[in-house]
Every structure is written in structure tokens, then in C-alpha cells.
Write a protein that holds these residues in place. Structure first.
Motif, mmCIF file in Angstrom:
data_model
loop_
_atom_site.group_PDB
_atom_site.id
_atom_site.type_symbol
_atom_site.label_atom_id
_atom_site.label_comp_id
_atom_site.label_asym_id
_atom_site.label_seq_id
_atom_site.Cartn_x
_atom_site.Cartn_y
_atom_site.Cartn_z
ATOM 1 N N GLU A 283 0.924 -0.993 0.095
ATOM 2 C CA GLU A 283 -0.068 -0.019 -0.147
ATOM 3 C C GLU A 283 0.788 1.282 0.051
ATOM 4 O OE1 GLU A 283 -3.310 -0.227 2.775
ATOM 5 O OE2 GLU A 283 -3.239 2.072 2.894
ATOM 6 N N GLY B 19 -9.915 3.866 3.140
ATOM 7 C CA GLY B 19 -10.242 2.842 2.176
ATOM 8 C C GLY B 19 -11.418 3.257 1.124
ATOM 9 N N LYS C 43 -5.169 9.005 -0.550
ATOM 10 C CA LYS C 43 -4.143 8.264 -1.281
ATOM 11 C C LYS C 43 -3.737 9.108 -2.450
ATOM 12 C CE LYS C 43 -3.320 4.755 1.728
ATOM 13 N NZ LYS C 43 -1.984 4.402 2.087
ATOM 14 N N LYS D 35 -5.189 -2.482 -3.847
ATOM 15 C CA LYS D 35 -4.120 -2.655 -2.638
ATOM 16 C C LYS D 35 -3.203 -1.663 -2.574
ATOM 17 C CE LYS D 35 -1.556 -5.203 0.231
ATOM 18 N NZ LYS D 35 -0.363 -6.208 0.064
ATOM 19 N N GLY E 23 -5.388 0.963 -0.991
ATOM 20 C CA GLY E 23 -5.911 0.442 0.481
ATOM 21 C C GLY E 23 -7.529 0.496 0.023
#
Lengths: 396, 396
Positions: A23, A158, A180, A317, A320
Motif C-alpha cells: 500500500e 479505504g 491516497k 491494494k 487500500g
């Protein structure tokens, strides 16, 4: 004979990929207004109660419910209006027995009051309202913390942010949010037979329109990534090696199409230390992976299957992401058979609770992808599904 | 009492909207690489056969299937290799009885050949290959026009373009594609109680964080539109009137929140000639529409329901979109009841073929939207659904 010595079972290969991909730790703080579709990098805990106070859910009159219990249509209760406030204002008045305060949707409840009657439900004459029916305690009141409590985890790491999630974030005071970084995904297309500009003469002489890059760029965007296209590289050992090295230096993940089999001109797999090469999936068997590089087929349908069966999960992945697939149950409209030992990717059209398998075969048949809106998987130990069986469809 | 004189039934109101909204005629020609998620403005007819010639689906040897019919493992058939071509090249040789041409995946089939044997399936020694098993005519050949035939409608007007659709477009020679212009959707938020910058003191004194604009902008983007935010307008007749007039002049559709009920400060509906005002939907009853303007609630949950039940369909009509909703069948995990005469919008969490109703009520409760991923509708003539009943869920 040069063939794959061993086909790695689908799931075993997938686990190798997911173990190898870590991640991303990089987090970007973006304004809430620009966070649609991004993946939350941490749990969001509410710093406040929302609403922060008991408030009225309607335009009407705040009152003491007890005062209205005797009210009947033939014998209304009369209450004196001691204050009138507009939206966003607060009443200084206290609601004593026999009184009411006029307020608006969203107004803070005045002290003493425990219910609100909608203004359409009363008759007003001067400073007096007539209540025709009893009002229950709490009626038309939105209580403090009813939506979100201070300290409550309201969104999980996530989560892929949707319009309503942004509204919640804004309502509890977030102006920006940690998401992210989008993974950079390098795309390298190999093959001397490919042309990028349409030329019917060249096509008739054996060339093929390159269409994997545009498909992969779209898929990468759909699954949280930022595609970086390194162009169509000729079947030349040096050119392919340097493209892969450059892409690997600049990207989080690299997809190489057209170098996956064991043709004389398939160089790509020589420069990457692969964890596996050749798996039980069908179509797309010659897929390989190692060192953040996927070696993929040249055929669009095989590439598409390899993307959904492997690359998509690797991208999820990397960021996440949770709940990144839409899975639905469906009744199969006709039988599909599958070879034992193969993990089959079967394209279907899902509609009205039914999944209709797309019969067109051939991994060059892009129209079979266009005519489908999802897929089912048939694992190695199954010979397929019967007409009428319930199957899980992943929509795309 | 000032109330809606008549609640227009949900579907009747929706039909009024869809009759009033016309499909945009404006078409944009965009590069195929930028067309992801756009709505196709016309049918796409293939100008070519794809593939344009019979080609090999594997790396191997083109041959005459008849030659291999006697082949057995204990008595192989030997064929002489008369030519070897690489990808994108064309063989000048003709495959006569007893001969073969080595070629690669995608190579044009040489004259005389009618099948291809994978190179892994033969033993080669010098200029001779040994075939151990019969090959069927057509085996490993992708025939001309197998994917798409010249003149065939491959994509329909109204299709929302996905990665595989772009690949198909590129493979048949399209560099650009005609899509509908994105409708401009003006968003006007009204309400003196609203603040845009977080201020806990102000919230405690009765103000409310404005969160409808960010939600509506996200929803408009999800459903083909380009949001234009006209800001938070105070509850002032002149200010609201001029915002609506400006937005109507600049946009294809206008959404006004917070002016839908009959509170003293609800001005918006006075400036718009409404086709209806007040429908049977719950939540969101006070919705109104006329002259390309939706009058919507101030409460986020009501706004969200009004968007999905009305605005989404209007946007789809504007661009002529097909298949813009993901509908799935699910088993209801518990009973939901509904008031007769109301068209209820019930939020659910869909997972594993089951729909779990979200119990949180209250149209200010944004967390109820966050905890859901779809909705079911209960029409006016139904009192709800029983546990275990099959329902249609629209996912969001």
C-alpha cells in the motif's frame, strides 16, 4: 516444445501479486470539493456533534408537548407566541407553559420547548395559535448528535468518496481531506505489427490497429490510478528493456502488453524477475508478474481479463481501497461450460436479475467486451454452471 | 393552513419533467482518448471489417488442415516450412500440400492455408515440422470481419463510453468521436441559516454548515453534467430572483435548494412558473419543477432523494443516455413499511444479494446516505415489502 512448464493456479498467483505490492504511504491533502472518487487515507472522526444542538426539523412553532395533550379539533389549545425567529437566529425567549416560539427549519430549539408543530397544522390569530391535536414530545425535533456524534468514526480508511460522503465531511467542518496519492501506472505496448494511425492499406497488408493503450488508460483511471503512456515500442530487445526500466523508475506499477507468450520476439519477460509466468486463467493465460511489472497479452480480450483478474486488485491494494467492485447475484440464462483446470473469465450481459453469457469467443474480439457489462468467474475445479444457476456477476 | 393543495403522483410529475426537458442538440467532437464517460451522440457504424483479413490467433504454423488428418503421435505428419514471417509482415508464399508457413499472432493468413497449429504443439527439425495430431479447419484462425463487419452498428447513440468501447472505436479507425455536450447545471443554495466556513460558535448559535452544494456538484458530475455553483444566496427576494435569472440564462438546468416549502422566507417558487409543486415522494415532498428549474429542499437527504428520483432522469434525457442506472435484484433482510399515497425512497445497503434497509430517519441525517449504497422505491399503492421479498435496488 516451449510451453509454460507449470500454470500457476489463479488465486495462488493473485496472492503473490498482493503480497508483493505494498500500500502506498503517500497521502495527499485535497480540498473536499476535489475529493470525489478519491480513496480516503485515514479514518475520519467527527470533531463535533452534528447537529450541534437540538433543532427544528420544520417551519413551525416550538412548544411544550404537555400543553397540547388536551387539544382536540372541537376544543383547540391556545398558545401565546412569545418570540419569532428566522433561520440561523437563536431565540432568547424561554417557552413557559402556555407559550410557543415561532421558528424555522433548522432553528435551534428554544429553552423549555420539547416539540415543534408544523405551521400548516395550526390556526393563527394575532399573537395566538390554536393547536387542534396533541403533539408528541420530540416531534419534529432533530436532536443534537443525531446525525453524527463527536468522536464517532464516520468514514473509514479505504472508502472511495462519493457525493454524500463529501457532504458529510463538509457538514462536520472538514475543508480538506487526506486521500491516497493516485498510483502512477506505466503502460508499454509492444509489437511490430501495431500501427497507431489508421491506414487501411497497412491493415490489409497485415498490420493491426493498436487499441490496448486506450483501453488500459481508461481502466487504470476507473480503478484509482493515473496512467502514463510510454508508447508503442518495437519488438527490439534494447528498446523494450529501456522502456521497462524507465517506466519502473517513474511509476508504481508497469503494464507491458504483447510480450507475454514465448514467441521469438517476446522479450519483455527476459528483463523482469517474474514471480510467476503463465496462470490458469482463460483467456489471458500467459500473464506474468514480478518487480511491479505485469507482462500481459497482446490481445484486447485477454488484456481486459488480465486487468480485471489481477491488475485491478493490485491497484486497489496500492491505495487500500475497499468495496471497489460491484458484485451482484444473477440467474444464468444459459449453461456455460469450462475446462477443468482453467479459471475462466466469462463475459456476460447483466439485466433484470439475469446474466446472459456472451457467446463470441476469441481474444481479439473487442466487440465481445462492448456487448458485455460484467463477468463471472469459473474456478479451476468447476466444469461450469447450468442454466438457471445463481452466479455472482462483477459489473464493469 | 397553507399546504400543498394537491400532491402530484411521483410518476406523473416525472413525466412532466421529461416532457419539458429536451435532448440537447449540441454535439462535441472529442479525441477518443478523452471520451471516457461521455455519452455517444450518434450510432457508430464500422467503416471496415475487423480484422480486415483472416489472421492467426497464435504464434505457429499456417497449414492446410487436410494435410494433418492422418497425423498420430506414433506416426507424425511432416510439413516443409516454406516461409517465415514476423508480426505485421505478409507472406508471399502460397501454402501448397505438404508445406507450412511460420507466422506470429496477428499475422495475415497466407494463401492456401486454412488453419494454424501453435508452435508449442510441433517438433521442428531444420526446415521440417512434425505434426502429432490432426488440426481442424479454421483452428486458431481469426476470420475477417469476425469482430466487426463493415457497415455494422457497433455502438449505439446514448451509450456511456467505457474503456472497451474506446478500444473498439480506435480499432476501427476512429480518432475522434461525437459526444453530447455536457449539460451545464446551475446550483443555487438559499438560506440565511447556512454558513460556508466552519465556525463552531456560529453552529452552536443556530447556524448550519452548508453541504448541499458539494453533494449536488458531485451528483451532477456523476450523471453527465457540468455543475456551475452560484453560491449561497440569502433569503432575500431580489437576490434569489436575480440568481435564478442569471443561472437560467447560463445553464441548461437549474437546481435551487432551500426554497421548496411554504415558509415565509421561501421565495424561489414565486419566480418560476412551476408545472408542479409538491409530489408524493418521501422524503422530498416539496419538490417543484418548471422552466428548467428544480425547486428542491434544504435538507440533504431530501435533496438526495429529489436528485435521484427526478434530476438524474432529467440529466439523462438532456444527453440521451441509456443504461445510466445500475439496477440489481436483492432479498430484503427486513420488512419496510410505507405510507399509502407516498412514493418512498428507502436507502439500503446492498451486499451479497441482500438489501438491508437503513433505519435512520430524518431528512437532515447525512450519515444515513453515507451508510447506504443504493435505494429501493415503494410506490404509492404499496404499504411496503416483507422480509425476504425480492426488491429492485438502484445502486449509487
Amino acid at each position: 516444445m516451449r510451453e509454460f512448464k507449470r500454470l500457476t493456479p489463479y488465486k495462488e498467483a493473485l496472492e503473490m501479486v498482493l503480497e508483493d505490492v505494498s500500500e502506498l504511504e503517500d497521502v495527499e491533502e485535497v480540498p473536499v470539493s476535489e475529493a470525489l472518487g478519491r480513496v480516503l487515507a485515514e479514518d475520519v472522526v467527527s470533531p463535533i456533534d452534528s447537529p450541534p444542538f437540538d433543532r427544528s426539523a420544520v417551519d413551525g412553532y416550538a412548544l411544550r408537548a404537555e400543553d397540547t395533550f388536551p387539544a382536540r379539533e372541537y376544543s383547540p389549545v391556545e398558545l401565546r407566541v412569545v418570540d419569532e425567529i428566522v433561520a440561523g437566529e437563536e431565540s432568547g425567549a424561554r417557552v413557559e407553559p402556555g407559550t410557543a416560539v415561532k421558528l424555522m427549519t433548522g432553528s435551534k430549539m428554544p429553552e423549555g420547548a420539547n416539540a415543534v408543530i408544523m405551521q400548516e397544522m395550526v390556526e393563527r390569530e394575532g399573537e395566538v395559535i390554536r393547536v387542534l391535536r396533541p403533539v408528541a414530545p420530540g416531534q419534529n425535533v432533530a436532536f443534537a448528535g443525531e446525525d453524527v456524534k463527536k468522536g464517532q468514526a464516520v468514514l473509514q480508511k479505504g472508502q472511495v468518496l462519493r457525493p454524500q460522503d463529501l457532504a458529510l465531511l463538509k457538514s462536520i467542518g472538514f475543508r480538506s481531506v487526506k486521500v491516497k496519492r493516485k498510483p502512477r501506472v506505466g503502460i508499454i505496448i509492444t509489437g511490430d505489427e501495431l500501427i497507431e494511425e489508421f491506414d487501411e492499406g497497412a491493415l490489409k497488408a497485415g498490420k493491426i490497429m493498436e487499441s490496448n493503450s486506450i483501453m488500459l488508460m481508461g481502466l487504470v483511471r476507473q480503478y484509482f490510478g493515473e496512467p502514463v503512456f510510454y508508447g508503442v515500442v518495437p519488438d527490439d530487445e534494447g528498446a523494450i528493456r529501456s522502456a521497462i526500466e524507465r517506466a519502473r523508475g517513474e511509476c508504481d506499477l508497469v503494464l507491458v502488453t504483447g510480450g507475454s507468450a514465448f514467441g521469438d520476439k517476446d522479450f519483455a519477460h527476459r528483463f523482469v524477475k517474474l514471480l510467476f509466468h503463465g496462470t490458469t486463467i482463460k483467456p489471458g493465460r500467459p500473464v506474468g508478474y514480478g518487480e511491479r511489472v505485469f507482462i500481459m497479452s497482446g490481445y484486447p480480450v485477454a488484456v481486459f481479463a488480465q486487468f480485471h483478474l489481477y491488475v485491478k486488485h493490485a491497484l486497489a491494494k496500492l491505495v487500500g481501497a475497499r468495496d471497489y467492485e460491484v458484485q451482484v447475484r444473477a440467474r444464468l440464462t444459459e449453461r456455460v461450460s469450462s475446462q477443468l483446470g482453467r479459471h475462466e473469465f466469462v463475459k456476460v450481459w447483466y439485466e433484470n436479475g439475469e446474466a446472459r453469457p456472451i457467446k463470441k469467443k476469441g481474444s481479439g474480439i473487442i466487440s465481445s467486451l462492448v456487448e458485455s457489462n460484467g463477468y463471472i468467474e469459473i474456478p479451476e475445479d468447476s466444469e461450469g454452471y447450468l442454466e438457471g444457476e445463481t452466479v455472482e456477476v462483477v459489473l464493469y
